[in-house]
Design a protein around this motif. Structure first.
Motif, PDB file in Angstrom:
ATOM      1  N   THR A   3      -2.400 -41.748  28.231  1.00  0.00           N
ATOM      2  CA  THR A   3      -1.138 -41.207  28.694  1.00  0.00           C
ATOM      3  C   THR A   3      -0.750 -41.448  30.146  1.00  0.00           C
ATOM      4  OG1 THR A   3      -2.199 -39.146  29.196  1.00  0.00           O
ATOM      5  CG2 THR A   3      -1.330 -39.407  26.996  1.00  0.00           C
ATOM      6  N   SER A   4       0.542 -41.608  30.340  1.00  0.00           N
ATOM      7  CA  SER A   4       1.139 -41.644  31.663  1.00  0.00           C
ATOM      8  C   SER A   4       2.586 -41.252  31.537  1.00  0.00           C
ATOM      9  CB  SER A   4       1.043 -43.052  32.273  1.00  0.00           C
ATOM     10  OG  SER A   4       1.797 -43.960  31.539  1.00  0.00           O
ATOM     11  N   LYS A 188       3.904 -33.619  25.138  1.00  0.00           N
ATOM     12  CA  LYS A 188       4.396 -34.975  25.348  1.00  0.00           C
ATOM     13  C   LYS A 188       3.879 -35.836  24.204  1.00  0.00           C
ATOM     14  CE  LYS A 188       4.904 -38.299  29.191  1.00  0.00           C
ATOM     15  NZ  LYS A 188       4.546 -39.557  28.502  1.00  0.00           N
ATOM     16  N   HIS A 189       4.542 -36.976  23.986  1.00  0.00           N
ATOM     17  CA  HIS A 189       4.008 -37.917  22.996  1.00  0.00           C
ATOM     18  C   HIS A 189       2.718 -38.552  23.517  1.00  0.00           C
ATOM     19  CE1 HIS A 189       6.918 -40.801  25.218  1.00  0.00           C
ATOM     20  NE2 HIS A 189       5.706 -40.939  25.739  1.00  0.00           N
ATOM     21  N   ILE A 190       2.046 -39.299  22.654  1.00  0.00           N
ATOM     22  CA  ILE A 190       0.835 -40.012  23.063  1.00  0.00           C
ATOM     23  C   ILE A 190       1.204 -41.465  23.311  1.00  0.00           C
ATOM     24  CG2 ILE A 190      -1.578 -40.467  22.532  1.00  0.00           C
ATOM     25  CD1 ILE A 190      -1.403 -38.387  20.322  1.00  0.00           C
ATOM     26  N   ALA A 191       0.779 -41.980  24.453  1.00  0.00           N
ATOM     27  CA  ALA A 191       1.119 -43.360  24.804  1.00  0.00           C
ATOM     28  C   ALA A 191      -0.006 -43.972  25.615  1.00  0.00           C
ATOM     29  CB  ALA A 191       2.418 -43.401  25.600  1.00  0.00           C
ATOM     30  N   ASN A 192      -0.160 -45.268  25.496  1.00  0.00           N
ATOM     31  CA  ASN A 192      -1.055 -45.996  26.383  1.00  0.00           C
ATOM     32  C   ASN A 192      -0.399 -46.150  27.744  1.00  0.00           C
ATOM     33  OD1 ASN A 192      -2.843 -46.226  24.275  1.00  0.00           O
ATOM     34  ND2 ASN A 192      -2.885 -48.463  24.248  1.00  0.00           N
ATOM     35  N   VAL A 193      -1.203 -46.506  28.734  1.00  0.00           N
ATOM     36  CA  VAL A 193      -0.677 -46.724  30.072  1.00  0.00           C
ATOM     37  C   VAL A 193       0.478 -47.729  30.007  1.00  0.00           C
ATOM     38  CG1 VAL A 193      -1.213 -47.667  32.345  1.00  0.00           C
ATOM     39  CG2 VAL A 193      -2.847 -46.153  31.210  1.00  0.00           C
ATOM     40  N   GLY A 194       1.553 -47.426  30.710  1.00  0.00           N
ATOM     41  CA  GLY A 194       2.757 -48.234  30.631  1.00  0.00           C
ATOM     42  C   GLY A 194       3.765 -47.643  29.655  1.00  0.00           C
ATOM     43  N   ASP A 211      11.615 -36.813  12.005  1.00  0.00           N
ATOM     44  CA  ASP A 211      10.743 -36.793  13.181  1.00  0.00           C
ATOM     45  C   ASP A 211      10.397 -35.360  13.562  1.00  0.00           C
ATOM     46  OD1 ASP A 211      10.954 -39.514  13.398  1.00  0.00           O
ATOM     47  OD2 ASP A 211      12.106 -39.507  15.267  1.00  0.00           O
ATOM     48  N   PRO A 212       9.137 -35.074  13.840  1.00  0.00           N
ATOM     49  CA  PRO A 212       8.835 -33.776  14.460  1.00  0.00           C
ATOM     50  C   PRO A 212       9.581 -33.681  15.790  1.00  0.00           C
ATOM     51  CG  PRO A 212       6.830 -34.866  13.732  1.00  0.00           C
ATOM     52  CD  PRO A 212       7.928 -35.883  13.632  1.00  0.00           C
ATOM     53  N   TRP A 213      10.000 -32.497  16.149  1.00  0.00           N
ATOM     54  CA  TRP A 213      10.614 -32.343  17.463  1.00  0.00           C
ATOM     55  C   TRP A 213       9.571 -32.616  18.536  1.00  0.00           C
ATOM     56  CZ3 TRP A 213      14.333 -27.617  18.054  1.00  0.00           C
ATOM     57  CH2 TRP A 213      15.438 -27.800  17.221  1.00  0.00           C
ATOM     58  N   LEU A 214       9.937 -33.413  19.507  1.00  0.00           N
ATOM     59  CA  LEU A 214       9.053 -33.716  20.624  1.00  0.00           C
ATOM     60  C   LEU A 214       9.524 -32.934  21.841  1.00  0.00           C
ATOM     61  CD1 LEU A 214       6.763 -35.291  21.948  1.00  0.00           C
ATOM     62  CD2 LEU A 214       8.371 -37.175  22.314  1.00  0.00           C
ATOM     63  N   LEU A 215       8.762 -31.930  22.243  1.00  0.00           N
ATOM     64  CA  LEU A 215       9.097 -31.117  23.404  1.00  0.00           C
ATOM     65  C   LEU A 215       8.207 -31.534  24.561  1.00  0.00           C
ATOM     66  CD1 LEU A 215       9.391 -27.598  21.749  1.00  0.00           C
ATOM     67  CD2 LEU A 215      11.181 -29.304  22.116  1.00  0.00           C
ATOM     68  N   THR A 216       8.795 -32.207  25.529  1.00  0.00           N
ATOM     69  CA  THR A 216       8.034 -32.696  26.671  1.00  0.00           C
ATOM     70  C   THR A 216       8.202 -31.711  27.812  1.00  0.00           C
ATOM     71  OG1 THR A 216       8.437 -34.950  25.944  1.00  0.00           O
ATOM     72  CG2 THR A 216       7.653 -34.656  28.194  1.00  0.00           C
ATOM     73  N   CYS A 217       7.139 -30.989  28.129  1.00  0.00           N
ATOM     74  CA  CYS A 217       7.277 -29.893  29.079  1.00  0.00           C
ATOM     75  C   CYS A 217       5.912 -29.518  29.641  1.00  0.00           C
ATOM     76  CB  CYS A 217       7.904 -28.683  28.381  1.00  0.00           C
ATOM     77  SG  CYS A 217       6.968 -28.147  26.938  1.00  0.00           S
ATOM     78  N   TRP A 326      -3.423 -33.719  24.146  1.00  0.00           N
ATOM     79  CA  TRP A 326      -4.053 -33.741  25.478  1.00  0.00           C
ATOM     80  C   TRP A 326      -3.278 -34.700  26.366  1.00  0.00           C
ATOM     81  CZ3 TRP A 326      -8.355 -31.081  27.334  1.00  0.00           C
ATOM     82  CH2 TRP A 326      -8.847 -31.499  28.573  1.00  0.00           C
ATOM     83  N   GLN A 327      -3.078 -34.312  27.633  1.00  0.00           N
ATOM     84  CA  GLN A 327      -2.333 -35.159  28.559  1.00  0.00           C
ATOM     85  C   GLN A 327      -3.171 -35.500  29.780  1.00  0.00           C
ATOM     86  OE1 GLN A 327       0.918 -36.453  28.022  1.00  0.00           O
ATOM     87  NE2 GLN A 327       0.317 -35.775  25.990  1.00  0.00           N
TER      88      GLN A 327
END
Length: 474
Positions: A3-4, A188-194, A211-217, A326-327
């Motif tokens: 994550t980033s 947050k969603h899960i993402a690789n660096v970048g 889509d599940p609701w994505l709550l980024t907070c 996990w973030q």
């Protein structure tokens, strides 16, 4: 690496909107102005009320909801559920073991709180994805379907890898209610660096409306709030009611265009926005400030710990599936994730294991104290495990040949250990299960048979999973 990205945002269906750090006057006008009439929020919420996509499922599960406790980067099997104290040091690692509540079963010494709760937990010690890349093994764990091909890093959602996430599948079986969707992902969603977002986190071939609701907070922020779930300053309930009346008139005027997807999405998303603005239960679910200081301290004041606490509040409010990812932790090795290619022991001891142990044990105990554990399944998962041998950088690398997961509550038989790995926790020797079997078990606990039917956007029926229920842990 994992994550980033920015933390204090709300993101639903790939559109971003500031959420957790307050709302500006301009944004309040976007929500409160008649020209917006809730349009700024609906434009972010591209989801209709979920409808069952064929097949009703069998009501044999005890769980009403599930919390996916997702440890992005891959938690190591050796230091958690499957320690090998008699292996050479370069295999067993730098930590010892401790006895658990389950007679004869030992776990890594860095999870003392969880060790006292194994009588509520079923451990799976022979999970195999056969995939050694974050993105593709993650896709398999998120969906229950292997990526084609295996072991490909930095892949994204595209054919043929468009199987929906567990949360999206569940939205085909359970309606949204009380202003909240059946499935939510946070923080947050899960993402690789970048910011290369892993596949398998959305509706896939079901379409974005699932889509599940994505709550980024960041629920640990002192001023955490969900401004889009409260009325903008100066907007009375009567005024909002009049706007809803206008919305209903608008819906009548465009009803004959409902089959045109953009209009249908716009109309339903606007309705959802009003449900959020007027639904007291939905607003209250996010009011984490209602929790006592003792409860918040119990989970840990970290972003992840408070997200886990928020997940409990969301299932309490009726959400069927909450995935807590996990973030990254700023300033920590390996981007603060479980992807410990270096400084493995130091990272585990310094922050990874203490934060995991605290928040996971707090969740189990809190659910039990509230009489919710029998109704709530908790799944402790990651995308894979780590290599048996410690590398030259004092780290462990990716390993999908065998790893561990755990289930608790929701009809699971506590104090059970299913499966066994070899002397180095490198390969399974008994009780092997695949990610699809974990998916089938989760759905079973929720009352949905693996044969339950969902339909893609073309109306073609297919089972929600092709896995087999792991009956020994139920």
């Amino acid at each position: 690496g994992t994550t980033s990205g920015a933390d204090n945002m709300l993101k639903i269906n790939e559109s971003e909107y500031r959420l957790c750090d307050g709302v500006s006057r301009r944004e309040a006008m976007r929500v409160g102005g008649l020209g917006a009439v809730g349009l700024s929020l609906p434009q972010l919420i591209h989801s209709h009320t979920a409808q069952a996509a064929g097949g009703s499922g069998l009501a044999f599960g005890k769980a009403k909801s599930v919390i996916l406790f997702w440890l992005s980067g891959g938690p190591p099997q050796h230091e958690t559920w499957d320690p090998k104290p008699h292996a050479p040091e370069q295999i067993r690692g730098g930590f010892g073991t401790i006895a658990t509540k389950t007679p004869g079963y030992f776990v890594g010494e860095l999870m003392p709180k969880t060790a006292q709760l194994t009588d509520r937990i079923a451990v799976l010690r022979a999970v195999v994805s056969g995939d050694n890349s974050h993105s593709s093994s993650g896709y398999q764990m998120l969906t229950g379907v292997p990526h084609i091909p295996l072991s490909r890093e930095n892949v994204v959602s595209k054919a043929p890898n468009l199987w929906p996430s567990l949360g999206a599948i569940l939205r085909t079986q359970r309606p949204d209610r009380g202003g909240l969707p059946a499935s939510i992902t946070l923080p947050k969603h899960i993402a690789n660096v970048g910011e290369i977002v892993w596949p398998g986190q959305g509706g896939g071939f079901l379409g974005q409306k699932y889509d599940p609701w994505l709550l980024t907070c960041d629920p640990s922020s002192p001023d955490f709030a969900v401004p889009d779930l409260t009325l903008p300053e100066g907007t009375s309930s009567d005024r909002l009611s009049r706007r809803r009346s206008l919305l209903n008139q608008f819906d009548d005027a465009v009803r004959h265009l409902d089959k045109q997807r953009p209009v249908a999405q716009f109309s339903n998303s606007t309705t959802q926005a009003f449900d959020l603005l007027t639904g007291g239960g939905a607003r209250r679910a996010f009011n984490i400030g209602e929790e006592s200081d003792a409860t918040r301290d119990r989970y840990g004041r970290s972003k992840f710990g408070q997200s886990v606490l928020l997940s409990r509040r969301l299932v309490e409010a009726g959400v069927s599936l909450v995935q807590v990812n996990w973030q990254q932790i700023e300033g920590k090795e390996n981007n603060g994730s479980w992807d410990t290619h270096k400084a493995h022991n130091a990272s585990l001891k310094d922050f990874l294991m203490p934060m995991m142990d605290q928040s996971f044990s707090a969740l189990i105990e809190d659910l039990e104290d509230r009489g919710m554990l029998d109704d709530t399944l908790v799944a402790w998962v990651g995308e894979f495990g780590h290599t048996p041998k410690i590398n030259a950088n004092a780290g462990r690398d990716h390993w999908g040949s065998v790893f561990s997961c755990a289930l608790a509550g929701g009809g699971v038989k506590g104090g059970t250990v299913h499966g066994e790995s070899d002397a180095h926790a490198a390969y399974p020797i008994a009780g092997q299960v695949a990610p699809r079997d974990i998916a089938a078990t989760i759905f079973h606990c929720l009352g949905h048979s693996p044969e339950t039917v969902m339909r893609d956007q073309g109306g073609r029926p297919m089972p929600i999973t092709r896995g087999h229920v792991i009956e020994s842990v139920l």
